[in-house]
Design a protein around this motif. Structure first.
Motif: not given
Length: 203
Positions: A111, A117, A122-123, A125-126, A129-130, A133
């Motif tokens: 990131a 974004p 980066r997508q 990575v996101d 991370r979602r 969580r």
């Protein structure tokens, strides 16, 4: 569903990229270095990956699959005992932090190098991370309470901090610190269960 056949050359390229990207950074490693590391040719590389970004995404997805496997296994073994699950995850964090060549979280590192974004890197990575969580929300669900989303956010912050501390500070202390902090966030106790309703830090 027909199982996907293993592709030895693709795996070899991905293996070389995984070692190089994590050790030296994504932008610092060229396609040519990956090709040399895999002992193959540029034609062969582009037969399996259309671009360097596609290779980076594959690398991140590979790292994500490993982390998800470990977290899912911990949640399954914990079987609703939040503290037992936290102990297993803390153990995994400690093992990673103490491993030779540890350079922190590959997703945080990625990131930092790809802040856009809209970048496919980066997508990726996101997306992971979602997932993380969501996994923390599953972990704390047995505690009940309305603040499970806040607690999941707190656990993500602790997870990120542990990855950074394992690289910059004393790796051997990371597992214990993560576990103590996670217990404080969740209200889980060393004997299992919870000492009170789930709550975010500071409340």
């Amino acid at each position: 569903m027909i199982p996907r056949m293993a592709n030895p050359m693709r795996e070899r390229l991905l293996g070389a990229a995984t070692e190089l990207f994590y050790a030296h950074g994504l932008r610092a490693v060229s396609v040519d270095k990956v090709i040399d590391g895999a002992a193959t040719t540029k034609v062969t590389f582009y037969r399996h990956f259309r671009s360097k970004d596609e290779l980076i995404v594959a690398y991140l997805e590979h790292r994500a699959a490993l982390e998800r496997e470990g977290v899912d296994a911990a949640i399954a073994r914990g079987n609703g005992d939040v503290d037992a699950t936290l102990e297993l995850i803390a153990e995994q964090v400690g093992i990673m932090a103490c491993a030779p060549g540890f350079r922190g979280c590959p997703f945080i590192n990625a990131a930092a190098e790809y802040p856009d974004p809209d970048s496919p890197v980066r997508q990726a990575v996101d997306a992971h991370r979602r997932w993380c969580r969501g996994a923390f929300e599953r972990l704390v669900a047995p505690l009940g309470g309305r603040a499970s989303g806040d607690v999941a956010d707190d656990l993500m912050l602790l997870r990120d901090g542990a990855m950074v501390a394992g690289y910059l500070d004393e790796p051997a202390a990371v597992a214990g610190s993560f576990l103590r902090s996670s217990r404080a966030v969740t209200g889980a106790t060393a004997t299992g269960g919870a000492s009170g309703p789930a709550r975010p830090v500071g409340q």
